[in-house]
Design a protein around this motif. Structure first.
Motif, PDB file in Angstrom:
ATOM      1  N   ASP A   1       0.987  -1.128   0.087  1.00 57.71           N
ATOM      2  CA  ASP A   1       0.111  -0.123   0.110  1.00 57.71           C
ATOM      3  C   ASP A   1       0.897   1.344   0.027  1.00 57.71           C
ATOM      4  OD1 ASP A   1      -2.209  -1.528  -0.143  1.00 57.71           O
ATOM      5  OD2 ASP A   1      -2.800  -0.982   2.081  1.00 57.71           O
ATOM      6  N   ARG A   2       1.973   1.278   0.367  1.00 55.67           N
ATOM      7  CA  ARG A   2       2.772   2.416   0.663  1.00 55.67           C
ATOM      8  C   ARG A   2       4.097   2.675  -0.374  1.00 55.67           C
ATOM      9  NH1 ARG A   2       4.232   1.576   6.886  1.00 55.67           N
ATOM     10  NH2 ARG A   2       2.237   1.843   7.587  1.00 55.67           N
ATOM     11  N   CYS A   3       4.544   1.525  -0.881  1.00 54.05           N
ATOM     12  CA  CYS A   3       5.750   1.757  -1.681  1.00 54.05           C
ATOM     13  C   CYS A   3       5.242   0.905  -3.212  1.00 54.05           C
ATOM     14  CB  CYS A   3       7.119   1.057  -1.198  1.00 54.05           C
ATOM     15  SG  CYS A   3       7.159  -0.747  -1.046  1.00 54.05           S
ATOM     16  N   LEU A   4       4.319   0.287  -3.266  1.00 58.40           N
ATOM     17  CA  LEU A   4       3.767  -0.546  -4.437  1.00 58.40           C
ATOM     18  C   LEU A   4       4.758  -1.587  -4.957  1.00 58.40           C
ATOM     19  CD1 LEU A   4       3.003   2.825  -6.493  1.00 58.40           C
ATOM     20  CD2 LEU A   4       1.330   1.579  -4.966  1.00 58.40           C
TER      21      LEU A   4
ATOM     22  N   GLU B   1      -9.344 -13.713  -3.040  1.00 55.65           N
ATOM     23  CA  GLU B   1      -9.512 -12.161  -3.001  1.00 55.65           C
ATOM     24  C   GLU B   1      -9.969 -12.031  -1.550  1.00 55.65           C
ATOM     25  OE1 GLU B   1      -9.119 -10.304  -5.330  1.00 55.65           O
ATOM     26  OE2 GLU B   1     -10.297  -8.474  -4.995  1.00 55.65           O
ATOM     27  N   LEU B   2     -10.735 -12.846  -0.904  1.00 59.26           N
ATOM     28  CA  LEU B   2     -11.502 -12.577   0.503  1.00 59.26           C
ATOM     29  C   LEU B   2     -10.275 -12.781   1.359  1.00 59.26           C
ATOM     30  CD1 LEU B   2     -14.679 -14.487   0.363  1.00 59.26           C
ATOM     31  CD2 LEU B   2     -14.298 -12.002   0.314  1.00 59.26           C
ATOM     32  N   SER B   3      -9.359 -13.433   1.415  1.00 60.63           N
ATOM     33  CA  SER B   3      -8.105 -13.603   2.102  1.00 60.63           C
ATOM     34  C   SER B   3      -7.181 -12.372   1.930  1.00 60.63           C
ATOM     35  CB  SER B   3      -7.465 -14.920   1.748  1.00 60.63           C
ATOM     36  OG  SER B   3      -6.518 -14.728   0.792  1.00 60.63           O
ATOM     37  N   LEU B   4      -7.167 -11.512   1.197  1.00 64.92           N
ATOM     38  CA  LEU B   4      -6.332 -10.379   1.007  1.00 64.92           C
ATOM     39  C   LEU B   4      -6.474  -9.732   2.217  1.00 64.92           C
ATOM     40  CD1 LEU B   4      -6.507  -8.702  -2.719  1.00 64.92           C
ATOM     41  CD2 LEU B   4      -4.540  -9.590  -1.119  1.00 64.92           C
ATOM     42  N   PRO B   5      -5.256  -9.389   2.883  1.00 65.93           N
ATOM     43  CA  PRO B   5      -5.452  -8.374   4.236  1.00 65.93           C
ATOM     44  C   PRO B   5      -5.985  -6.905   3.614  1.00 65.93           C
ATOM     45  CG  PRO B   5      -3.073  -8.889   3.619  1.00 65.93           C
ATOM     46  CD  PRO B   5      -4.088  -9.681   2.556  1.00 65.93           C
ATOM     47  N   SER B   6      -6.540  -6.303   4.681  1.00 60.28           N
ATOM     48  CA  SER B   6      -7.137  -4.901   4.444  1.00 60.28           C
ATOM     49  C   SER B   6      -5.971  -4.062   3.946  1.00 60.28           C
ATOM     50  CB  SER B   6      -8.179  -4.363   5.588  1.00 60.28           C
ATOM     51  OG  SER B   6      -7.365  -4.563   6.535  1.00 60.28           O
ATOM     52  N   ARG B   7      -4.856  -4.133   4.852  1.00 61.25           N
ATOM     53  CA  ARG B   7      -3.686  -3.421   4.419  1.00 61.25           C
ATOM     54  C   ARG B   7      -2.625  -4.184   4.136  1.00 61.25           C
ATOM     55  NH1 ARG B   7      -0.913   0.580   8.577  1.00 61.25           N
ATOM     56  NH2 ARG B   7      -0.466  -1.484   9.545  1.00 61.25           N
ATOM     57  N   VAL B   8      -2.048  -4.201   2.968  1.00 58.85           N
ATOM     58  CA  VAL B   8      -0.835  -4.856   2.373  1.00 58.85           C
ATOM     59  C   VAL B   8       0.507  -4.095   2.444  1.00 58.85           C
ATOM     60  CG1 VAL B   8       0.249  -6.055   0.383  1.00 58.85           C
ATOM     61  CG2 VAL B   8      -2.354  -6.002   0.814  1.00 58.85           C
ATOM     62  N   LEU B   9       1.287  -4.671   3.362  1.00 63.17           N
ATOM     63  CA  LEU B   9       2.522  -3.650   3.811  1.00 63.17           C
ATOM     64  C   LEU B   9       3.674  -4.721   3.467  1.00 63.17           C
ATOM     65  CD1 LEU B   9       2.023  -1.696   6.992  1.00 63.17           C
ATOM     66  CD2 LEU B   9       2.083  -1.025   4.422  1.00 63.17           C
ATOM     67  N   CYS B  10       4.833  -4.330   2.637  1.00 64.54           N
ATOM     68  CA  CYS B  10       5.797  -5.218   2.369  1.00 64.54           C
ATOM     69  C   CYS B  10       6.541  -5.480   3.880  1.00 64.54           C
ATOM     70  CB  CYS B  10       6.732  -4.568   1.419  1.00 64.54           C
ATOM     71  SG  CYS B  10       7.499  -2.832   2.001  1.00 64.54           S
ATOM     72  N   ARG B  11       6.460  -4.376   4.693  1.00 66.38           N
ATOM     73  CA  ARG B  11       6.947  -4.697   6.091  1.00 66.38           C
ATOM     74  C   ARG B  11       6.469  -3.302   6.894  1.00 66.38           C
ATOM     75  NH1 ARG B  11      12.113  -1.670   6.224  1.00 66.38           N
ATOM     76  NH2 ARG B  11      12.225  -0.874   4.008  1.00 66.38           N
ATOM     77  N   GLU B  12       6.212  -3.590   8.093  1.00 66.17           N
ATOM     78  CA  GLU B  12       5.502  -2.731   9.049  1.00 66.17           C
ATOM     79  C   GLU B  12       6.165  -1.304   8.929  1.00 66.17           C
ATOM     80  OE1 GLU B  12       2.600  -1.675  10.603  1.00 66.17           O
ATOM     81  OE2 GLU B  12       2.717  -3.835  10.350  1.00 66.17           O
ATOM     82  N   GLU B  13       7.334  -1.204   8.841  1.00 64.07           N
ATOM     83  CA  GLU B  13       7.905   0.308   8.763  1.00 64.07           C
ATOM     84  C   GLU B  13       8.450   0.758   7.384  1.00 64.07           C
ATOM     85  OE1 GLU B  13      11.281  -2.883   9.304  1.00 64.07           O
ATOM     86  OE2 GLU B  13       9.298  -2.660  10.037  1.00 64.07           O
ATOM     87  N   CYS B  14       7.775   0.363   6.519  1.00 61.44           N
ATOM     88  CA  CYS B  14       7.757   0.489   5.103  1.00 61.44           C
ATOM     89  C   CYS B  14       7.639   2.247   4.889  1.00 61.44           C
ATOM     90  CB  CYS B  14       7.025  -0.194   4.178  1.00 61.44           C
ATOM     91  SG  CYS B  14       6.931   0.811   2.412  1.00 61.44           S
ATOM     92  N   ARG B  15       8.715   2.797   4.366  1.00 58.64           N
ATOM     93  CA  ARG B  15       8.688   4.258   4.361  1.00 58.64           C
ATOM     94  C   ARG B  15       7.845   5.020   3.230  1.00 58.64           C
ATOM     95  NH1 ARG B  15      14.646   6.174   5.178  1.00 58.64           N
ATOM     96  NH2 ARG B  15      13.445   8.196   5.717  1.00 58.64           N
TER      97      ARG B  15
END
Ligand SMILES: [Zn+2]
Ligand SMILES: [Zn+2]
Length: 175
Positions: free
Chosen positions: A65-68, A124-138
Motif C-alpha cells: 500500500d505504501r511503496c507499491l 480475494e477474500l483472504s487479502l489483508p485490508s492493508r498490504v505492507l511489505c513490512r511494518e516500517e515501510c517508508r
C-alpha cells in the motif's frame, strides 16, 4: 475445474487440484498468484444444497500500500460453503432469497460447481485490508515518487501551512 455432481456417491465426492502457473485468470482481481493454489476438499449433499468443505493453499502477491512493491503472502484458507440449486429459487420465492443473503449461499446450475471461481473468490477474500511489505515501510515520496526505502530524494519535506509563516521567518533570519 468443474466439479460434476450428477453421479455423486452418497458419502460425497472428494476433490483435489494442484493448479498450474497461468491456469487461473486473476485479471479482474486485486492479487496475482506467486505460487498456484493447491485445493482439496469434499462435496456432500445437504438436502437440496451442496456443501463444499476443504482448504486452499497458495502464495498470492499484491502491491504494498505504501511503496507499491509486490508483496508475497502465503495463504491457507479453510472453506465451508453452501450452494443452492439455481432452479429451486422459483418455488420458494422470498424465503430462499433471504436464506441466500443471510448465509451467503452461492448458486449452482446443471449439477456443476465451478471450482476455479470458488478458489479465486476465496483468495480475494483472504487479502489483508492493508498490504505492507513490512511494518516500517517508508513508502514513496509524495512529490517525486522515489522509493524512500532505497533512496533519499532531494525533495523538501512538506510543511504544514500553519507553520509556513514561521519557517519563512526563520529562513529570513538565517540569510
Ligand atoms: Zn512497502
Ligand atoms: Zn522526493
Amino acid at each position: 475445474m468443474i466439479i460434476s455432481l450428477a453421479r455423486m456417491p452418497p458419502d460425497g465426492l472428494a476433490f483435489k487440484r494442484q493448479y498450474e502457473a497461468g491456469e487461473l485468470d486473476t485479471g479482474e482481481y486485486d492479487f496475482e498468484l506467486a505460487e498456484p493454489p493447491l485445493v482439496n476438499g469434499r462435496a456432500t449433499r445437504a438436502g437440496q444444497d451442496m456443501r463444499l468443505r476443504g482448504e486452499i493453499r497458495a502464495r498470492i502477491s499484491a502491491p504494498c500500500d505504501r511503496c507499491l512493491n509486490e508483496v508475497t503472502i502465503p495463504v491457507e484458507i479453510p472453506f465451508d460453503l453452501f450452494y443452492a440449486p439455481a432452479d429451486a429459487g422459483a418455488c420458494q420465492g422470498v424465503e430462499r432469497e433471504l436464506v441466500e443473503r443471510d448465509l451467503d449461499f452461492a448458486v449452482y446450475e446443471n449439477d456443476q460447481i465451478d471450482l476455479d471461481g470458488l478458489v479465486l473468490e476465496q483468495l480475494e477474500l483472504s487479502l489483508p485490508s492493508r498490504v505492507l511489505c513490512r511494518e516500517e515501510c517508508r513508502g514513496l515520496c509524495p512529490q517525486c515518487g522515489a522509493d524512500l526505502n532505497v533512496e533519499q530524494c532531494q525533495c523538501k519535506p512538506q510543511i504544514d501551512p500553519r507553520w509556513r509563516a514561521l519557517a519563512d521567518l526563520k529562513a529570513g533570519m538565517e540569510d
